[in-house]
Design a protein around this motif. Structure first.
Motif, PDB file in Angstrom:
ATOM      1  N   SER A  20       0.842  -1.200   0.000  1.00 20.56           N
ATOM      2  CA  SER A  20       0.000   0.000   0.000  1.00 20.56           C
ATOM      3  C   SER A  20       0.876   1.250   0.000  1.00 20.56           C
ATOM      4  O   SER A  20       1.946   1.272   0.611  1.00 20.56           O
ATOM      5  N   VAL A  21       0.400   2.292  -0.653  1.00 16.04           N
ATOM      6  CA  VAL A  21       1.189   3.509  -0.804  1.00 16.04           C
ATOM      7  C   VAL A  21       0.872   4.507   0.303  1.00 16.04           C
ATOM      8  O   VAL A  21      -0.298   4.811   0.572  1.00 16.04           O
ATOM      9  N   GLU A  22       1.919   5.002   0.931  1.00 20.10           N
ATOM     10  CA  GLU A  22       1.809   6.088   1.901  1.00 20.10           C
ATOM     11  C   GLU A  22       2.345   7.358   1.237  1.00 20.10           C
ATOM     12  O   GLU A  22       3.430   7.350   0.649  1.00 20.10           O
ATOM     13  N   TYR A  23       1.581   8.450   1.333  1.00 18.57           N
ATOM     14  CA  TYR A  23       1.941   9.703   0.682  1.00 18.57           C
ATOM     15  C   TYR A  23       2.269  10.790   1.702  1.00 18.57           C
ATOM     16  O   TYR A  23       1.625  10.884   2.761  1.00 18.57           O
ATOM     17  N   SER A  24       3.239  11.622   1.355  1.00 16.26           N
ATOM     18  CA  SER A  24       3.458  12.876   2.084  1.00 16.26           C
ATOM     19  C   SER A  24       3.760  13.957   1.047  1.00 16.26           C
ATOM     20  O   SER A  24       4.383  13.689   0.020  1.00 16.26           O
ATOM     21  N   LEU A  25       3.293  15.158   1.323  1.00 17.43           N
ATOM     22  CA  LEU A  25       3.441  16.275   0.393  1.00 17.43           C
ATOM     23  C   LEU A  25       4.412  17.288   0.967  1.00 17.43           C
ATOM     24  O   LEU A  25       4.136  17.918   1.988  1.00 17.43           O
ATOM     25  N   PRO A  26       5.582  17.478   0.313  1.00 20.97           N
ATOM     26  CA  PRO A  26       6.527  18.500   0.787  1.00 20.97           C
ATOM     27  C   PRO A  26       6.004  19.907   0.462  1.00 20.97           C
ATOM     28  O   PRO A  26       5.772  20.236  -0.691  1.00 20.97           O
ATOM     29  N   VAL A  27       5.846  20.706   1.480  1.00 23.42           N
ATOM     30  CA  VAL A  27       5.436  22.108   1.321  1.00 23.42           C
ATOM     31  C   VAL A  27       6.320  22.934   2.243  1.00 23.42           C
ATOM     32  O   VAL A  27       6.219  22.834   3.470  1.00 23.42           O
ATOM     33  N   GLY A  28       7.207  23.738   1.653  1.00 25.11           N
ATOM     34  CA  GLY A  28       8.137  24.495   2.474  1.00 25.11           C
ATOM     35  C   GLY A  28       9.016  23.559   3.274  1.00 25.11           C
ATOM     36  O   GLY A  28       9.630  22.647   2.748  1.00 25.11           O
ATOM     37  N   GLU A  29       9.058  23.748   4.585  1.00 28.20           N
ATOM     38  CA  GLU A  29       9.870  22.914   5.474  1.00 28.20           C
ATOM     39  C   GLU A  29       9.115  21.685   5.983  1.00 28.20           C
ATOM     40  O   GLU A  29       9.685  20.866   6.708  1.00 28.20           O
ATOM     41  N   GLU A  30       7.854  21.555   5.602  1.00 31.58           N
ATOM     42  CA  GLU A  30       7.029  20.468   6.117  1.00 31.58           C
ATOM     43  C   GLU A  30       6.881  19.352   5.093  1.00 31.58           C
ATOM     44  O   GLU A  30       6.970  19.578   3.877  1.00 31.58           O
ATOM     45  N   ALA A  31       6.649  18.142   5.571  1.00 34.32           N
ATOM     46  CA  ALA A  31       6.242  17.011   4.734  1.00 34.32           C
ATOM     47  C   ALA A  31       4.917  16.540   5.311  1.00 34.32           C
ATOM     48  O   ALA A  31       4.878  15.840   6.333  1.00 34.32           O
ATOM     49  N   VAL A  32       3.829  16.966   4.699  1.00 30.51           N
ATOM     50  CA  VAL A  32       2.500  16.746   5.265  1.00 30.51           C
ATOM     51  C   VAL A  32       2.029  15.326   4.965  1.00 30.51           C
ATOM     52  O   VAL A  32       1.919  14.939   3.792  1.00 30.51           O
ATOM     53  N   PRO A  33       1.735  14.506   5.998  1.00 34.08           N
ATOM     54  CA  PRO A  33       1.183  13.159   5.760  1.00 34.08           C
ATOM     55  C   PRO A  33      -0.210  13.288   5.135  1.00 34.08           C
ATOM     56  O   PRO A  33      -1.102  13.893   5.732  1.00 34.08           O
ATOM     57  N   MET A  34      -0.377  12.725   3.936  1.00 28.33           N
ATOM     58  CA  MET A  34      -1.609  12.954   3.189  1.00 28.33           C
ATOM     59  C   MET A  34      -2.663  11.873   3.393  1.00 28.33           C
ATOM     60  O   MET A  34      -3.860  12.161   3.310  1.00 28.33           O
ATOM     61  N   ASN A  35      -2.246  10.634   3.653  1.00 30.32           N
ATOM     62  CA  ASN A  35      -3.240   9.567   3.811  1.00 30.32           C
ATOM     63  C   ASN A  35      -4.232   9.877   4.927  1.00 30.32           C
ATOM     64  O   ASN A  35      -5.422   9.577   4.820  1.00 30.32           O
ATOM     65  N   ALA A  36      -3.739  10.509   5.988  1.00 30.18           N
ATOM     66  CA  ALA A  36      -4.592  10.810   7.139  1.00 30.18           C
ATOM     67  C   ALA A  36      -5.631  11.885   6.820  1.00 30.18           C
ATOM     68  O   ALA A  36      -6.597  12.052   7.573  1.00 30.18           O
ATOM     69  N   LEU A  37      -5.451  12.593   5.717  1.00 27.24           N
ATOM     70  CA  LEU A  37      -6.373  13.674   5.366  1.00 27.24           C
ATOM     71  C   LEU A  37      -7.519  13.211   4.480  1.00 27.24           C
ATOM     72  O   LEU A  37      -8.427  13.988   4.173  1.00 27.24           O
ATOM     73  N   ILE A  38      -7.487  11.959   4.043  1.00 31.06           N
ATOM     74  CA  ILE A  38      -8.550  11.445   3.183  1.00 31.06           C
ATOM     75  C   ILE A  38      -9.872  11.436   3.950  1.00 31.06           C
ATOM     76  O   ILE A  38      -9.948  10.994   5.095  1.00 31.06           O
ATOM     77  N   GLY A  39     -10.897  11.967   3.296  1.00 35.35           N
ATOM     78  CA  GLY A  39     -12.201  12.119   3.938  1.00 35.35           C
ATOM     79  C   GLY A  39     -12.403  13.489   4.543  1.00 35.35           C
ATOM     80  O   GLY A  39     -13.507  13.801   5.012  1.00 35.35           O
ATOM     81  N   ARG A  40     -11.355  14.325   4.512  1.00 33.06           N
ATOM     82  CA  ARG A  40     -11.443  15.669   5.081  1.00 33.06           C
ATOM     83  C   ARG A  40     -11.373  16.732   3.982  1.00 33.06           C
ATOM     84  O   ARG A  40     -10.895  16.473   2.875  1.00 33.06           O
ATOM     85  N   SER A  41     -11.849  17.914   4.296  1.00 24.20           N
ATOM     86  CA  SER A  41     -11.807  19.019   3.336  1.00 24.20           C
ATOM     87  C   SER A  41     -10.403  19.598   3.260  1.00 24.20           C
ATOM     88  O   SER A  41      -9.739  19.791   4.292  1.00 24.20           O
TER      89      SER A  41
END
Length: 383
Positions: A20-41
């Motif tokens: 299974s794929v785990e995603y994180s999105l680099p934005v500035g100095e952060e790497a935001v965990p994206m899987n945990a945001l599924i189902g949210r606005s």
């Protein structure tokens, strides 16, 4: 919504864990965990800033996914042979940076089969397995050959295009997981069809490289190997993506388009007000606005200022004699004023995150390819 991160964005980082794929999105100095945001606005806000990922300079437009125009035209990683490795020109002595080419192009490359929206053939560097497959949204993948340089791997891939597709239909990929395929069988069939061509290819490429080196005796070219290690018995990798709901219709969202639309709305409002004063019939007014908008959209893709609106105004006045009564100078001034008074305009893409596949965020409002916006400065908000 809560601000999750602010800064320059890069393509999502992927990690394959238990298929299974785990995603994180680099934005500035952060790497935001994206899987945990599924189902949210989510809300992605773009205010117009882009900085080249190579030189750091501000650029109005991104080329080759994150570079300014100068870097895109001069850096080796932006050369046409990166997208078409069979056109590698290192041994011709014309590489944009031979030292970079020696590091990048003379390492293990793998030819592979993948199933994203159906079967496809591709190549990738060894250190990009399985990242490359996850970036393409493949649900299955199988390495079929290991080759010691980019040119030869590109030539092999190009040869197999005669019997295998090399493109992913990204819209179909985002509508659901592709049906499982027997990659072993598909590979055997493709390889059997090209047995004669394979031997001829090796001889042909070796001769081409020798000719190029002979024509450039002063160029200290690295040694070339045409050896192909076939990986017929390699295992097929299966990949699952964090998607709660696939869209029935794929609508692409763009940060650039959203920002351009904010400009367009301002200028259309000015134009509509002046057209109303002329009391044109509905058919003529509709045709004028259509021409104004289409011309304006094209101009805003080049520059987000009031100039495209002035050019669009000029186009409709030339087309429709009834508009001769318009005071174009006054309207041009209003275009500049309305933009100045609007202050900072934002491109906003938002919606409920329903899943992630490839480099796409799947929202209930459409899909956005985050890799396309590498180097853009964004703000990411979430519930």
């Amino acid at each position: 919504m809560q601000l999750l991160a602010r800064g320059q964005v890069a393509k999502m980082i992927t990690q394959l864990t238990d298929a299974s794929v785990e995603y994180s999105l680099p934005v500035g100095e952060e790497a935001v965990p994206m899987n945990a945001l599924i189902g949210r606005s989510l809300r992605v806000v773009y205010r117009g800033a882009i900085n080249c990922v190579a030189c750091g300079k501000s650029t109005k437009k991104s080329y080759s996914q994150g570079y300014c125009y100068r870097c895109a035209m001069t850096l080796p990683q932006c050369d046409s042979c990166i997208m078409s490795p069979e056109k590698c020109h290192y041994h011709a002595g014309t590489c944009r940076d031979s030292s970079w080419g020696e590091r990048f192009c003379f390492q293990d490359h793998y030819v592979y089969l993948a199933n994203s929206s159906g079967i496809k053939i591709g190549i990738t560097r060894g250190n990009q397995i399985p990242t490359r497959w996850m970036d393409q949204g493949a649900v299955q993948a199988k390495p079929v050959a290991r080759i010691r340089n980019r040119l030869m791997s590109g030539k092999v891939e190009d040869m197999f295009k005669a019997v295998l597709p090399d493109k992913t239909n990204w819209r179909n990929m985002l509508k659901g997981d592709a049906e499982p395929l027997d990659l072993d069988q598909l590979w055997r069939e493709a390889k059997d069809q090209l047995q004669g061509e394979i031997a001829a290819l090796v001889e042909k490429v070796e001769a081409e490289v020798a000719t190029k080196r002979a024509a450039h005796p002063d160029f200290n070219a690295i040694e070339f190997s045409s050896e192909i290690e076939w990986l017929d018995d390699s295992e097929t990798v299966t990949i699952a993506y964090p998607v709660e709901q696939y869209p029935s219709k794929v609508t692409s969202r763009s940060l650039d388009s959203e920002l351009e639309d904010r400009h367009r709305e301002l200028f259309e409002g000015v134009m509509q007000r002046h057209l109303a004063e002329l009391a044109l019939d509905k058919k003529t007014e509709k045709a004028v606005l259509k021409l104004f908008t289409s011309t304006l959209k094209k101009g805003l893709k080049k520059t987000r200022s009031h100039k495209p609106a002035i050019e669009a105004l000029s186009a409709v006045i030339k087309k429709e004699p009834l508009l001769a009564a318009l005071d174009s100078a006054t309207i041009a001034g209003e275009f500049a004023d309305v933009l100045a008074q609007a202050g900072e305009l934002n491109g906003v893409v938002e919606g409920v995150l329903q899943g992630i596949k490839g480099q796409y965020l799947i929202l209930d409002s459409g899909v956005i390819n985050m890799r396309k916006f590498t180097a853009y400065h964004i703000e990411l908000y979430g519930e």
